[in-house]
Design a protein around this motif. Structure first.
Motif, PDB file in Angstrom:
ATOM      1  N   HIS A  33      37.187  54.318  18.104  1.00 24.54           N
ATOM      2  CA  HIS A  33      37.294  55.058  16.847  1.00 24.54           C
ATOM      3  C   HIS A  33      38.230  54.336  15.870  1.00 24.54           C
ATOM      4  O   HIS A  33      37.900  54.143  14.701  1.00 24.54           O
ATOM      5  CB  HIS A  33      37.798  56.469  17.160  1.00 24.54           C
ATOM      6  N   LYS A  34      39.381  53.906  16.375  1.00 27.46           N
ATOM      7  CA  LYS A  34      40.335  53.178  15.535  1.00 27.46           C
ATOM      8  C   LYS A  34      39.775  51.819  15.116  1.00 27.46           C
ATOM      9  O   LYS A  34      40.003  51.360  13.997  1.00 27.46           O
ATOM     10  CB  LYS A  34      41.662  52.992  16.275  1.00 27.46           C
ATOM     11  N   SER A  35      39.027  51.174  16.010  1.00 28.17           N
ATOM     12  CA  SER A  35      38.451  49.863  15.709  1.00 28.17           C
ATOM     13  C   SER A  35      37.412  49.947  14.596  1.00 28.17           C
ATOM     14  O   SER A  35      37.362  49.081  13.725  1.00 28.17           O
ATOM     15  CB  SER A  35      37.811  49.261  16.964  1.00 28.17           C
ATOM     16  N   VAL A  36      36.591  50.983  14.612  1.00 30.20           N
ATOM     17  CA  VAL A  36      35.598  51.164  13.545  1.00 30.20           C
ATOM     18  C   VAL A  36      36.311  51.353  12.210  1.00 30.20           C
ATOM     19  O   VAL A  36      35.927  50.754  11.199  1.00 30.20           O
ATOM     20  CB  VAL A  36      34.646  52.334  13.862  1.00 30.20           C
ATOM     21  N   GLY A  37      37.354  52.152  12.198  1.00 24.43           N
ATOM     22  CA  GLY A  37      38.129  52.335  10.963  1.00 24.43           C
ATOM     23  C   GLY A  37      38.749  51.035  10.484  1.00 24.43           C
ATOM     24  O   GLY A  37      38.759  50.746   9.280  1.00 24.43           O
ATOM     25  N   TRP A  38      39.246  50.237  11.422  1.00 20.19           N
ATOM     26  CA  TRP A  38      39.835  48.949  11.068  1.00 20.19           C
ATOM     27  C   TRP A  38      38.775  48.030  10.447  1.00 20.19           C
ATOM     28  O   TRP A  38      39.032  47.371   9.441  1.00 20.19           O
ATOM     29  CB  TRP A  38      40.456  48.312  12.314  1.00 20.19           C
ATOM     30  N   VAL A  39      37.601  47.984  11.051  1.00 14.07           N
ATOM     31  CA  VAL A  39      36.518  47.142  10.516  1.00 14.07           C
ATOM     32  C   VAL A  39      36.150  47.600   9.106  1.00 14.07           C
ATOM     33  O   VAL A  39      35.981  46.773   8.200  1.00 14.07           O
ATOM     34  CB  VAL A  39      35.284  47.163  11.450  1.00 14.07           C
ATOM     35  N   LEU A  40      36.049  48.895   8.881  1.00 13.99           N
ATOM     36  CA  LEU A  40      35.708  49.406   7.549  1.00 13.99           C
ATOM     37  C   LEU A  40      36.739  48.969   6.506  1.00 13.99           C
ATOM     38  O   LEU A  40      36.381  48.693   5.361  1.00 13.99           O
ATOM     39  CB  LEU A  40      35.600  50.927   7.577  1.00 13.99           C
ATOM     40  N   ARG A  41      38.005  48.893   6.892  1.00 14.36           N
ATOM     41  CA  ARG A  41      39.054  48.482   5.949  1.00 14.36           C
ATOM     42  C   ARG A  41      39.095  46.972   5.717  1.00 14.36           C
ATOM     43  O   ARG A  41      39.646  46.519   4.717  1.00 14.36           O
ATOM     44  CB  ARG A  41      40.424  48.954   6.447  1.00 14.36           C
ATOM     45  N   HIS A  42      38.557  46.172   6.639  1.00 18.79           N
ATOM     46  CA  HIS A  42      38.661  44.717   6.550  1.00 18.79           C
ATOM     47  C   HIS A  42      37.332  44.007   6.317  1.00 18.79           C
ATOM     48  O   HIS A  42      37.278  42.781   6.373  1.00 18.79           O
ATOM     49  CB  HIS A  42      39.322  44.166   7.831  1.00 18.79           C
ATOM     50  N   GLU A  43      36.293  44.747   6.042  1.00 20.90           N
ATOM     51  CA  GLU A  43      34.985  44.131   5.816  1.00 20.90           C
ATOM     52  C   GLU A  43      34.958  43.344   4.524  1.00 20.90           C
ATOM     53  O   GLU A  43      35.607  43.702   3.553  1.00 20.90           O
ATOM     54  CB  GLU A  43      33.910  45.208   5.707  1.00 20.90           C
TER      55      GLU A  43
ATOM     56  N   ARG B 195      26.478  48.587  10.014  1.00 16.60           N
ATOM     57  CA  ARG B 195      26.259  50.018  10.212  1.00 16.60           C
ATOM     58  C   ARG B 195      26.827  50.359  11.581  1.00 16.60           C
ATOM     59  O   ARG B 195      26.976  49.489  12.430  1.00 16.60           O
ATOM     60  CB  ARG B 195      24.772  50.352  10.146  1.00 16.60           C
ATOM     61  N   PHE B 196      27.098  51.624  11.798  1.00 14.41           N
ATOM     62  CA  PHE B 196      27.754  52.062  13.024  1.00 14.41           C
ATOM     63  C   PHE B 196      27.002  53.231  13.626  1.00 14.41           C
ATOM     64  O   PHE B 196      26.525  54.103  12.910  1.00 14.41           O
ATOM     65  CB  PHE B 196      29.201  52.476  12.715  1.00 14.41           C
TER      66      PHE B 196
ATOM     67  N   CYS C 145      36.703  63.322  14.205  1.00 15.69           N
ATOM     68  CA  CYS C 145      36.366  62.125  13.441  1.00 15.69           C
ATOM     69  C   CYS C 145      37.021  62.185  12.071  1.00 15.69           C
ATOM     70  O   CYS C 145      37.118  63.247  11.470  1.00 15.69           O
ATOM     71  CB  CYS C 145      34.854  62.012  13.253  1.00 15.69           C
ATOM     72  N   ASP C 146      37.460  61.035  11.584  1.00 17.26           N
ATOM     73  CA  ASP C 146      37.912  60.958  10.204  1.00 17.26           C
ATOM     74  C   ASP C 146      36.682  61.084   9.317  1.00 17.26           C
ATOM     75  O   ASP C 146      35.606  60.600   9.665  1.00 17.26           O
ATOM     76  CB  ASP C 146      38.581  59.613   9.938  1.00 17.26           C
ATOM     77  N   LEU C 147      36.858  61.720   8.191  1.00 18.03           N
ATOM     78  CA  LEU C 147      35.738  61.827   7.264  1.00 18.03           C
ATOM     79  C   LEU C 147      35.643  60.541   6.458  1.00 18.03           C
ATOM     80  O   LEU C 147      36.570  60.196   5.728  1.00 18.03           O
ATOM     81  CB  LEU C 147      35.921  63.014   6.325  1.00 18.03           C
ATOM     82  N   PRO C 148      34.534  59.819   6.612  1.00 18.93           N
ATOM     83  CA  PRO C 148      34.383  58.591   5.822  1.00 18.93           C
ATOM     84  C   PRO C 148      34.117  58.929   4.365  1.00 18.93           C
ATOM     85  O   PRO C 148      33.676  60.034   4.036  1.00 18.93           O
ATOM     86  CB  PRO C 148      33.176  57.901   6.470  1.00 18.93           C
ATOM     87  N   SER C 149      34.368  57.971   3.514  1.00 17.99           N
ATOM     88  CA  SER C 149      34.069  58.155   2.095  1.00 17.99           C
ATOM     89  C   SER C 149      32.551  58.290   1.928  1.00 17.99           C
ATOM     90  O   SER C 149      31.792  57.891   2.808  1.00 17.99           O
ATOM     91  CB  SER C 149      34.606  56.969   1.293  1.00 17.99           C
ATOM     92  N   PRO C 150      32.094  58.813   0.822  1.00 16.75           N
ATOM     93  CA  PRO C 150      30.648  58.997   0.639  1.00 16.75           C
ATOM     94  C   PRO C 150      29.840  57.703   0.781  1.00 16.75           C
ATOM     95  O   PRO C 150      28.757  57.716   1.359  1.00 16.75           O
ATOM     96  CB  PRO C 150      30.534  59.547  -0.786  1.00 16.75           C
ATOM     97  N   ASP C 151      30.367  56.579   0.290  1.00 23.16           N
ATOM     98  CA  ASP C 151      29.625  55.319   0.433  1.00 23.16           C
ATOM     99  C   ASP C 151      29.620  54.835   1.880  1.00 23.16           C
ATOM    100  O   ASP C 151      28.663  54.215   2.332  1.00 23.16           O
ATOM    101  CB  ASP C 151      30.158  54.246  -0.511  1.00 23.16           C
ATOM    102  N   GLN C 152      30.690  55.123   2.632  1.00 19.66           N
ATOM    103  CA  GLN C 152      30.730  54.750   4.048  1.00 19.66           C
ATOM    104  C   GLN C 152      29.868  55.678   4.899  1.00 19.66           C
ATOM    105  O   GLN C 152      29.305  55.253   5.899  1.00 19.66           O
ATOM    106  CB  GLN C 152      32.168  54.783   4.571  1.00 19.66           C
ATOM    107  N   ARG C 153      29.751  56.932   4.524  1.00 11.49           N
ATOM    108  CA  ARG C 153      29.008  57.916   5.308  1.00 11.49           C
ATOM    109  C   ARG C 153      27.572  57.484   5.533  1.00 11.49           C
ATOM    110  O   ARG C 153      27.018  57.682   6.611  1.00 11.49           O
ATOM    111  CB  ARG C 153      29.056  59.275   4.594  1.00 11.49           C
ATOM    112  N   ALA C 154      26.958  56.836   4.566  1.00 15.23           N
ATOM    113  CA  ALA C 154      25.562  56.398   4.695  1.00 15.23           C
ATOM    114  C   ALA C 154      25.412  55.281   5.720  1.00 15.23           C
ATOM    115  O   ALA C 154      24.316  55.026   6.192  1.00 15.23           O
ATOM    116  CB  ALA C 154      25.049  55.924   3.340  1.00 15.23           C
ATOM    117  N   ARG C 155      26.508  54.640   6.091  1.00 13.59           N
ATOM    118  CA  ARG C 155      26.462  53.528   7.048  1.00 13.59           C
ATOM    119  C   ARG C 155      26.597  53.977   8.489  1.00 13.59           C
ATOM    120  O   ARG C 155      26.492  53.190   9.401  1.00 13.59           O
ATOM    121  CB  ARG C 155      27.537  52.526   6.679  1.00 13.59           C
ATOM    122  N   PHE C 156      26.833  55.269   8.706  1.00 16.09           N
ATOM    123  CA  PHE C 156      26.917  55.818  10.054  1.00 16.09           C
ATOM    124  C   PHE C 156      25.575  56.424  10.433  1.00 16.09           C
ATOM    125  O   PHE C 156      25.029  57.271   9.719  1.00 16.09           O
ATOM    126  CB  PHE C 156      28.026  56.867  10.142  1.00 16.09           C
ATOM    127  N   LEU C 157      25.038  55.966  11.544  1.00 12.47           N
ATOM    128  CA  LEU C 157      23.730  56.403  12.014  1.00 12.47           C
ATOM    129  C   LEU C 157      23.915  57.401  13.150  1.00 12.47           C
ATOM    130  O   LEU C 157      24.942  57.380  13.831  1.00 12.47           O
ATOM    131  CB  LEU C 157      22.933  55.183  12.490  1.00 12.47           C
TER     132      LEU C 157
END
Length: 132
Positions: A16-26, A32-33, A119-131
């Protein structure tokens, strides 16, 4: 799927923390996740039988290939900003050597990082990247 998909253990605190880290450093925002426990992972398992049913493995499905464990991290690194993307150069190292460390961390991840109860709530643009 047009863009690469990272399959991760949806209940693992480290994952969970790793996915958040990737989203911040992309760098390119192409990844997609999806959780290994979900519908997307189940559908991908029919195309890629090497994707295990167990939850100790992170997977990167990129085009015609599914990368497991440490190779998934190294291939995903090309989507990150520098200096993190430089790890992509290590993709040529033998996987069995790199996976030794990966397997140790996978074995203790719940004891050290716990489980992701919410789960942390992703931003609206990030939300579409979660499958699913």
């Amino acid at each position: 799927m047009d863009s690469p998909v990272v399959l991760y253990d949806g209940t693992c605190g480290l994952c969970h923390k790793s996915v958040g880290w990737v989203l911040r450093h992309e760098r390119d925002h192409e990844l997609r996740f999806a959780p290994l426990q979900g519908e997307t992972a189940a559908a991908l398992r029919t195309r890629f039988p090497e994707i295990p049913d167990t939850l100790e493995t992170i997977v990167l499905v990129d085009g015609p290939r599914a990368h497991l464990r440490s190779k998934a991290f190294l291939h995903a690194a090309r989507h990150l900003r520098a200096p993190w993307r430089w790890a992509y150069a290590f993709r040529w190292f033998p996987g069995f050597v790199l996976d030794l460390g990966y397997r140790v961390i996978a074995a203790i991840r719940y004891r050290v990082w716990g489980r992701a109860d919410a789960c942390d709530l992703p931003s609206p643009d990030q939300r579409a990247r979660f499958l699913p």
